[in-house]
Write an enzyme that holds these catalytic residues in place. Structure first.
Site, mmCIF file in Angstrom:
data_model
loop_
_atom_site.group_PDB
_atom_site.id
_atom_site.type_symbol
_atom_site.label_atom_id
_atom_site.label_comp_id
_atom_site.label_asym_id
_atom_site.label_seq_id
_atom_site.Cartn_x
_atom_site.Cartn_y
_atom_site.Cartn_z
ATOM 1 C CG HIS A 54 -8.809 4.548 1.560
ATOM 2 N ND1 HIS A 54 -9.853 4.278 2.423
ATOM 3 C CD2 HIS A 54 -8.085 3.408 1.465
ATOM 4 C CE1 HIS A 54 -9.763 3.028 2.832
ATOM 5 N NE2 HIS A 54 -8.703 2.470 2.259
ATOM 6 C CG ASP A 60 -2.147 -0.925 0.965
ATOM 7 O OD1 ASP A 60 -2.390 -1.337 -0.187
ATOM 8 O OD2 ASP A 60 -2.822 -1.256 1.953
ATOM 9 C CE LYS A 114 -3.509 -4.467 0.757
ATOM 10 N NZ LYS A 114 -4.463 -3.606 1.447
ATOM 11 C CB CYS A 158 -2.566 -3.258 4.789
ATOM 12 S SG CYS A 158 -4.235 -2.600 4.545
#
Length: 170
Positions: free
Chosen positions: A66, A8, A91, A124
């Site tokens: 987001h 991310d 994901k 995450c």
């Protein structure tokens, strides 16, 4: 074989204008760049995990909207742009393993050890690392390459990774 998993490092999380900016995320970029270079030199795989939400994702009941698929905010930061041989796995939630082909990809590449960096350490990165451990992978977290939502989150997660998941922190 080892693989580097970059979690991310997306514009919505890193850049000042991002929808869900994580303070300090920009500062870990140079360390991740160095790791990426090291893995490339050793001809080891680089895998990007990228939040990619639908417009009305249920996660937006928890977090501000987001990383909506197709938006600039969902793109990898310019400083870490994937090379054409790098793998990008989109994901929909915290873990890179949940309803993705990450596990199949790792098996196909004969990976048994993953280095995980990125954001957020306590979300995450945590869920991906936990799922990797539960699937039998050796997990290493280069600590300078992660950033949590708060400093308290980072302190807790480091203890959790070491004491509960038995993850190697370097």
């Amino acid at each position: 074989m080892r693989a580097l998993i970059i979690v991310d490092m997306l514009k919505d999380f890193v850049y000042d204008w991002g929808a869900l900016k994580i303070n300090g995320a920009k500062e870990i970029i140079p360390y991740i760049q160095d790791l990426k270079t090291q893995f490339k030199q050793e001809k080891l795989p680089i895998i990007y995990l990228a939040d990619s939400h639908d417009t009305f994702d249920k996660e937006f009941e928890i977090w501000p909207k987001h990383c909506v698929e197709g938006t600039v905010g969902a793109e990898v930061v310019d400083e870490l742009k994937p090379d054409k041989e790098d793998i990008i796995i989109k994901k929909k939630t915290y873990s890179g393993f949940f309803k993705t082909d990450l596990e199949e990809t790792l098996k196909k590449l004969n990976v048994n050890e993953v280095y995980i960096v990125g954001v957020a350490t306590n979300i995450c990165v945590h869920y991906t690392a936990s799922d990797a451990v539960l699937r039998g992978y050796k997990v290493v977290i280069p600590w300078k390459g992660t950033k949590g939502i708060t400093e308290e989150d980072e302190i807790y997660m480091k203890k959790h990774f070491e004491n509960v998941l038995k993850i190697t922190i370097i």
